[in-house]
Design a protein around this motif. Structure first.
Motif, PDB file in Angstrom:
ATOM      1  N   GLN A  56       0.943  -1.054  -0.029  1.00 19.19           N
ATOM      2  CA  GLN A  56       0.026   0.200  -0.400  1.00 19.19           C
ATOM      3  C   GLN A  56       0.342   1.530   0.306  1.00 19.19           C
ATOM      4  OE1 GLN A  56      -2.478   0.137   3.363  1.00 19.19           O
ATOM      5  NE2 GLN A  56      -3.569   1.898   2.222  1.00 19.19           N
ATOM      6  N   MET A  57       1.901   0.926   0.488  1.00 19.38           N
ATOM      7  CA  MET A  57       2.809   2.475   1.275  1.00 19.38           C
ATOM      8  C   MET A  57       3.086   2.541  -0.784  1.00 19.38           C
ATOM      9  SD  MET A  57       3.743   4.978   2.426  1.00 19.38           S
ATOM     10  CE  MET A  57       3.650   3.959   4.297  1.00 19.38           C
ATOM     11  N   GLN A  58       3.835   1.449  -1.568  1.00 19.75           N
ATOM     12  CA  GLN A  58       4.751   1.331  -2.427  1.00 19.75           C
ATOM     13  C   GLN A  58       3.731   2.463  -3.520  1.00 19.75           C
ATOM     14  OE1 GLN A  58       6.134  -1.946  -3.600  1.00 19.75           O
ATOM     15  NE2 GLN A  58       7.874  -2.159  -2.230  1.00 19.75           N
ATOM     16  N   SER A  59       2.168   1.660  -3.773  1.00 21.12           N
ATOM     17  CA  SER A  59       1.507   2.649  -4.356  1.00 21.12           C
ATOM     18  C   SER A  59       0.916   3.962  -4.126  1.00 21.12           C
ATOM     19  CB  SER A  59       0.149   1.494  -4.038  1.00 21.12           C
ATOM     20  OG  SER A  59      -0.771   1.618  -3.203  1.00 21.12           O
ATOM     21  N   HIS A  60       1.267   4.157  -2.879  1.00 21.03           N
ATOM     22  CA  HIS A  60       0.868   5.519  -2.570  1.00 21.03           C
ATOM     23  C   HIS A  60       1.787   6.835  -2.689  1.00 21.03           C
ATOM     24  CE1 HIS A  60      -3.459   5.717  -0.018  1.00 21.03           C
ATOM     25  NE2 HIS A  60      -2.458   4.054   0.643  1.00 21.03           N
ATOM     26  N   GLU A  61       3.154   5.820  -2.497  1.00 20.27           N
ATOM     27  CA  GLU A  61       4.539   6.349  -3.094  1.00 20.27           C
ATOM     28  C   GLU A  61       4.064   7.374  -4.868  1.00 20.27           C
ATOM     29  OE1 GLU A  61       7.999   4.406  -1.914  1.00 20.27           O
ATOM     30  OE2 GLU A  61       7.523   5.641   0.375  1.00 20.27           O
ATOM     31  N   GLU A  62       3.815   5.693  -5.335  1.00 22.58           N
ATOM     32  CA  GLU A  62       3.756   5.980  -7.096  1.00 22.58           C
ATOM     33  C   GLU A  62       2.576   6.738  -6.926  1.00 22.58           C
ATOM     34  OE1 GLU A  62       2.608   2.281  -7.952  1.00 22.58           O
ATOM     35  OE2 GLU A  62       5.237   1.689  -8.139  1.00 22.58           O
ATOM     36  N   GLU A  63       1.693   6.937  -6.542  1.00 20.37           N
ATOM     37  CA  GLU A  63       0.423   8.139  -7.140  1.00 20.37           C
ATOM     38  C   GLU A  63       0.793   9.162  -6.320  1.00 20.37           C
ATOM     39  OE1 GLU A  63      -3.945   8.832  -5.265  1.00 20.37           O
ATOM     40  OE2 GLU A  63      -2.761   6.890  -5.469  1.00 20.37           O
ATOM     41  N   GLU A  64       2.014   9.538  -5.651  1.00 23.95           N
ATOM     42  CA  GLU A  64       2.221  10.999  -5.022  1.00 23.95           C
ATOM     43  C   GLU A  64       3.234  10.964  -6.108  1.00 23.95           C
ATOM     44  OE1 GLU A  64       5.263  12.361  -1.519  1.00 23.95           O
ATOM     45  OE2 GLU A  64       3.214  11.334  -0.918  1.00 23.95           O
ATOM     46  N   ALA A  65       4.563  10.914  -6.620  1.00 20.78           N
ATOM     47  CA  ALA A  65       5.353  10.869  -7.513  1.00 20.78           C
ATOM     48  C   ALA A  65       4.553  11.024  -8.811  1.00 20.78           C
ATOM     49  CB  ALA A  65       6.309   9.335  -7.520  1.00 20.78           C
ATOM     50  N   ARG A  66       4.201  10.737  -9.485  1.00 17.03           N
ATOM     51  CA  ARG A  66       2.855  11.007 -10.713  1.00 17.03           C
ATOM     52  C   ARG A  66       2.438  12.118 -10.087  1.00 17.03           C
ATOM     53  NH1 ARG A  66      -1.035   6.666 -10.966  1.00 17.03           N
ATOM     54  NH2 ARG A  66       0.780   5.623 -10.461  1.00 17.03           N
ATOM     55  N   ALA A  67       1.540  12.587  -9.159  1.00 17.83           N
ATOM     56  CA  ALA A  67       0.925  13.109  -9.024  1.00 17.83           C
ATOM     57  C   ALA A  67       1.679  14.341  -9.131  1.00 17.83           C
ATOM     58  CB  ALA A  67       0.292  14.201  -7.452  1.00 17.83           C
ATOM     59  N   GLU A  68       3.049  14.242  -8.388  1.00 19.86           N
ATOM     60  CA  GLU A  68       4.275  16.027  -8.513  1.00 19.86           C
ATOM     61  C   GLU A  68       4.408  15.769 -10.030  1.00 19.86           C
ATOM     62  OE1 GLU A  68       8.147  16.116  -6.315  1.00 19.86           O
ATOM     63  OE2 GLU A  68       6.502  15.130  -5.984  1.00 19.86           O
ATOM     64  N   ALA A  69       5.008  14.671 -10.172  1.00 15.10           N
ATOM     65  CA  ALA A  69       4.692  15.084 -12.257  1.00 15.10           C
ATOM     66  C   ALA A  69       4.036  15.819 -12.673  1.00 15.10           C
ATOM     67  CB  ALA A  69       5.578  13.445 -12.365  1.00 15.10           C
ATOM     68  N   GLU A  70       2.846  15.488 -12.547  1.00 13.51           N
ATOM     69  CA  GLU A  70       1.832  16.386 -13.217  1.00 13.51           C
ATOM     70  C   GLU A  70       1.962  17.131 -13.479  1.00 13.51           C
ATOM     71  OE1 GLU A  70      -1.624  14.436 -12.839  1.00 13.51           O
ATOM     72  OE2 GLU A  70      -1.136  12.272 -13.560  1.00 13.51           O
TER      73      GLU A  70
END
Length: 147
Positions: A56-70
């Motif tokens: 779950q932490m990895q999925s949250h970090e990926e989602e956060e990184a994706r949002a930051e990249a956007e």
């Protein structure tokens, strides 16, 4: 209301009878199997929970990184051009300004930031001058006669 009370009583009696019957009619093999399954569950559950938390932490970090990249992709270099301002050389600590928008930096940090911005602007101006000189050299070459 009497019907609901009777239904609850029937369910309770059946549950107690079936549970008691399950344990009284259990063989030694079934008892050992039950103990092994319950023990394995109690031993493995913390590790499974940790594994789930990590996933779950990895999925949250990926989602956060994706949002930051956007978010970063939304700002282009052209939007930032001309918006850089060099802070004034006021290093007086006694002056209190009501429009402090950033963190309260120390005197050395403000000076370092100001020097860095000046160096960046000078490097950009130097690059533009070199490009301009190259263009002028190309223009001059057109008029030279090559024999």
């Amino acid at each position: 209301m009497d019907n609901i009370a009777g239904l609850a009583s029937t369910i309770g009696n059946r549950f107690a009878t079936n549970l008691r019957g399950s344990f009284t009619n259990m063989t030694l093999e079934q008892g050992i199997r039950l103990v092994i399954i319950a023990g394995a569950y109690m031993l493995l559950r913390p590790y499974l929970v940790k594994l789930g938390m990590r996933a779950q932490m990895q999925s949250h970090e990926e989602e956060e990184a994706r949002a930051e990249a956007e978010h970063k992709a939304k700002i282009s270099a052209n939007e930032l051009r001309g918006k850089v301002s060099i802070p004034d050389d006021t290093d007086d600590e006694d002056e209190a300004t009501a429009e402090a928008s950033g963190p309260d930096w120390g005197k050395k940090a403000r000076r370092r930031q100001r020097d860095m911005i000046k160096k960046l602007l000078e490097a950009e101006e130097q690059r533009l001058r070199e490009n301009q000189e190259e263009l002028e050299d190309k223009d001059i070459e057109e008029f030279l006669v090559k024999e």
